[in-house]
Design a protein around this motif. Structure first.
Motif, PDB file in Angstrom:
ATOM      1  N   GLU A  74       0.862  -1.208   0.071  1.00  0.00           N
ATOM      2  CA  GLU A  74       0.116   0.083   0.151  1.00  0.00           C
ATOM      3  C   GLU A  74       0.758   1.253  -0.146  1.00  0.00           C
ATOM      4  O   GLU A  74       0.420   2.297  -0.664  1.00  0.00           O
ATOM      5  N   ASN A  75       2.014   1.322   0.953  1.00  0.00           N
ATOM      6  CA  ASN A  75       2.992   2.486   0.720  1.00  0.00           C
ATOM      7  C   ASN A  75       3.878   2.485  -0.137  1.00  0.00           C
ATOM      8  O   ASN A  75       4.133   3.616  -0.679  1.00  0.00           O
ATOM      9  N   ARG A  76       4.346   1.364  -0.820  1.00  0.00           N
ATOM     10  CA  ARG A  76       5.272   1.630  -1.868  1.00  0.00           C
ATOM     11  C   ARG A  76       4.893   1.415  -3.455  1.00  0.00           C
ATOM     12  O   ARG A  76       5.647   1.920  -4.340  1.00  0.00           O
ATOM     13  N   TRP A  93       5.227  -4.915 -11.585  1.00  0.00           N
ATOM     14  CA  TRP A  93       4.947  -3.975 -10.428  1.00  0.00           C
ATOM     15  C   TRP A  93       6.159  -3.202 -10.163  1.00  0.00           C
ATOM     16  O   TRP A  93       7.092  -3.763  -9.962  1.00  0.00           O
ATOM     17  N   HIS A  94       5.816  -2.058 -10.110  1.00  0.00           N
ATOM     18  CA  HIS A  94       6.900  -0.902  -9.918  1.00  0.00           C
ATOM     19  C   HIS A  94       6.571  -0.249  -8.371  1.00  0.00           C
ATOM     20  O   HIS A  94       5.429   0.135  -8.264  1.00  0.00           O
ATOM     21  N   PHE A  95       7.634  -0.538  -7.586  1.00  0.00           N
ATOM     22  CA  PHE A  95       7.782   0.015  -6.353  1.00  0.00           C
ATOM     23  C   PHE A  95       8.446   1.147  -6.073  1.00  0.00           C
ATOM     24  O   PHE A  95       9.685   1.352  -6.755  1.00  0.00           O
ATOM     25  N   SER A  96       8.327   2.097  -5.037  1.00  0.00           N
ATOM     26  CA  SER A  96       9.019   3.216  -5.013  1.00  0.00           C
ATOM     27  C   SER A  96      10.382   3.126  -4.396  1.00  0.00           C
ATOM     28  O   SER A  96      11.460   3.751  -4.682  1.00  0.00           O
ATOM     29  N   ASP A  97      10.614   1.844  -3.869  1.00  0.00           N
ATOM     30  CA  ASP A  97      12.001   1.648  -3.311  1.00  0.00           C
ATOM     31  C   ASP A  97      12.991   0.840  -4.289  1.00  0.00           C
ATOM     32  O   ASP A  97      14.114   0.550  -4.102  1.00  0.00           O
ATOM     33  N   ILE A 139      -5.883  -8.018  -3.157  1.00  0.00           N
ATOM     34  CA  ILE A 139      -5.049  -7.492  -4.282  1.00  0.00           C
ATOM     35  C   ILE A 139      -5.566  -7.376  -5.558  1.00  0.00           C
ATOM     36  O   ILE A 139      -5.178  -6.658  -6.444  1.00  0.00           O
ATOM     37  N   SER A 140      -6.852  -8.037  -5.659  1.00  0.00           N
ATOM     38  CA  SER A 140      -7.435  -7.595  -6.774  1.00  0.00           C
ATOM     39  C   SER A 140      -8.223  -6.101  -6.611  1.00  0.00           C
ATOM     40  O   SER A 140      -8.218  -5.679  -7.859  1.00  0.00           O
ATOM     41  N   SER A 141      -8.348  -5.641  -5.617  1.00  0.00           N
ATOM     42  CA  SER A 141      -8.919  -4.266  -5.480  1.00  0.00           C
ATOM     43  C   SER A 141      -7.661  -3.282  -5.779  1.00  0.00           C
ATOM     44  O   SER A 141      -7.986  -2.321  -6.203  1.00  0.00           O
ATOM     45  N   VAL A 142      -6.689  -3.764  -5.324  1.00  0.00           N
ATOM     46  CA  VAL A 142      -5.133  -2.969  -5.534  1.00  0.00           C
ATOM     47  C   VAL A 142      -5.213  -2.741  -7.230  1.00  0.00           C
ATOM     48  O   VAL A 142      -4.930  -1.921  -7.913  1.00  0.00           O
ATOM     49  N   LEU A 143      -5.325  -4.114  -7.996  1.00  0.00           N
ATOM     50  CA  LEU A 143      -5.078  -4.024  -9.449  1.00  0.00           C
ATOM     51  C   LEU A 143      -6.072  -3.023 -10.278  1.00  0.00           C
ATOM     52  O   LEU A 143      -5.792  -2.297 -11.197  1.00  0.00           O
ATOM     53  N   LEU A 144      -7.507  -2.977  -9.633  1.00  0.00           N
ATOM     54  CA  LEU A 144      -8.434  -2.222 -10.052  1.00  0.00           C
ATOM     55  C   LEU A 144      -7.899  -0.772  -9.913  1.00  0.00           C
ATOM     56  O   LEU A 144      -8.408  -0.035 -10.918  1.00  0.00           O
ATOM     57  N   GLU A 145      -7.446  -0.499  -8.965  1.00  0.00           N
ATOM     58  CA  GLU A 145      -6.933   1.051  -8.815  1.00  0.00           C
ATOM     59  C   GLU A 145      -5.747   1.400  -9.265  1.00  0.00           C
ATOM     60  O   GLU A 145      -5.713   2.510  -9.948  1.00  0.00           O
ATOM     61  N   LYS A 146      -4.772   0.343  -9.397  1.00  0.00           N
ATOM     62  CA  LYS A 146      -3.548   0.998 -10.042  1.00  0.00           C
ATOM     63  C   LYS A 146      -3.024   0.445 -11.485  1.00  0.00           C
ATOM     64  O   LYS A 146      -2.119   0.789 -12.206  1.00  0.00           O
TER      65      LYS A 146
END
Length: 426
Positions: A107-109, A129-133, A189-196
């Motif tokens: 959620e944070n990265r 998947w691309h993360f800020s770190d 995780i499905s809800s994350v995909l719908l958003e991102k």
């Protein structure tokens, strides 16, 4: 049953409880009743394992041993089934981890998720998947039709290893308790995909191979005999194109099949970086193969030698030319020599209209620049027989008059020779 509705006993007490209940299930009450009892027992066992593993009270080996013991008493669950259930909730490292819970880390990265679709037929999506770190992970369809991002336990390990490779290693704790269950994690995780998630498309290697093969055919000459295809390194067609040599086919038809040498196909696959099997699957998915043929590869014997080729529908591509009866090598050499001779004659001996015009123009210029010779008519005085005259200041040499001279002898040619009659006279 949720975690809030049960109280997980200590491991020794809980293990005895589960095994005793498994032994007491009575099959005499009917299959349906027994199935419900076994489902409740396995569900509670999963909750116990999740709690015990998080607290670090049970190892994976002991969890597997419990699965073995339970399966020996249950009728509708195998050892593999129970182990799979335990594995989904088992927490490696337990609650001793001080790291950030995995779901909170995401959620944070998490910055973006790219769903990469390919132009290749029947190819699954790749999730990037691309993360800020700096971590970048890829997940795709697995052999069991699952995706790693739906299995938080193994995906967490991939994330941890990616951090280590970047020199940013840190402890990662299991997800928060309400997201550890397999179904709960998938829903989250499905809800994350719908958003991102956003979709991108790129040209796949199979598509590239198809285009390379089509370009190869378009640059070749078609022949109606496999021997000519082999000898002249072209392709084979079962009929001339609909329009050949500027004339439409009399029957209105055209080719239905082409054959491409196998070696040419292999070169294309090597260039695209794929196996020939992958290209065959792609061509079949695009309906370029011959319907009544299994696969694409075939062969014939020519002069006792095997000639292998791929058979494709004629709509796949059309060669640049078609030759029904190619010239023999001797005829080809003779034609080339004749063409070379004709070209030489044209370059050396041919007179074009332009050169004729130039010649006429040069003649005209010469007439204008050259002074005209005086005309000799009957009224003009004839000066050819007149004796030469001396210049005004010089006396006339009378010895030259009438051709008589004191030092001139007939037959002597000014020192170039001696008159043989004179030599004889001497």
């Amino acid at each position: 049953m949720t975690d809030d509705e049960i109280e997980v006993p200590p491991i020794e007490e809980g293990t005895d409880e589960l095994l005793s209940e498994a032994e007491e299930i009575d099959s005499s009450e009917g299959m349906t009743v027994r199935m419900h009892q076994e489902n409740r027992l396995v569900g509670r066992s999963v909750d116990y394992i999740a709690e015990w593993s998080e607290e670090g009270e049970i190892s994976s080996a002991n969890a597997n041993a419990l699965a073995d013991a339970l399966s020996s008493e249950l009728a509708h669950y195998t050892k593999t089934d129970i182990k799979s259930e335990f594995k989904q909730v088992f927490v490696d490292g337990g609650s001793g981890s001080d790291g950030i819970p995995f779901d909170e880390l995401i959620e944070n990265r998490l910055e973006e998720v790219k769903m990469v679709s390919t132009t290749d037929a029947k190819q699954g999506l790749i999730w990037r998947w691309h993360f800020s770190d700096g971590v970048q992970l890829e997940t795709e369809k697995s052999k069991d039709d699952g995706r790693k991002h739906y299995d938080w336990n193994s995906w967490k390990e991939d994330y941890f290893e990616a951090l280590l490779s970047l020199g940013k290693g840190e402890e990662i704790a299991p997800p928060t308790r309400d997201r550890r269950d397999s179904n709960d994690w998938k829903a989250w995780i499905s809800s994350v995909l719908l958003e991102k998630a956003t979709t991108v498309e790129h040209v796949g290697p199979r598509t590239e191979a198809v285009e390379l093969l089509r370009d190869f055919v378009n640059r070749q000459v078609g022949f109606s005999d496999v021997k000519d295809m082999r000898d002249r390194q072209g392709i084979w067609m079962d009929a001339p194109p609909v329009e050949h040599d500027g004339e439409a086919a009399t029957d209105g038809g055209g080719p239905t099949e082409i054959r491409i040498p196998t070696q040419a196909v292999k070169r294309v696959c090597d260039q695209a970086g794929i196996e020939t099997r992958a290209l065959q699957i792609e061509l079949d998915a695009r309906e370029h193969t011959v319907p009544e043929t299994t696969g694409v590869s075939d062969y014939e014997f020519v002069d006792g030698q095997r000639v292998s080729f791929w058979r494709l529908d004629a709509d796949f591509a059309e060669p640049v030319d078609f030759v029904e009866e190619p010239a023999s090598p001797a005829e080809q050499v003779a034609r080339e020599q004749e063409e070379a001779a004709e070209e030489t004659r044209t370059d050396v001996g041919a007179v074009t209209e332009e050169s004729e015009d130039a010649s006429e123009s040069d003649g005209a210029d010469e007439d204008e620049d050259t002074p005209a010779e005086p005309e000799n008519d009957d009224e003009s005085p004839d000066t050819a027989d007149e004796p030469p005259t001396a210049p005004p200041d010089e006396p006339l040499d009378e010895s030259r008059v009438d051709g008589e001279t004191d030092d001139f002898d007939t037959g002597v040619t000014d020192g170039f020779g001696v008159d043989p009659d004179e030599e004889g006279g001497e």
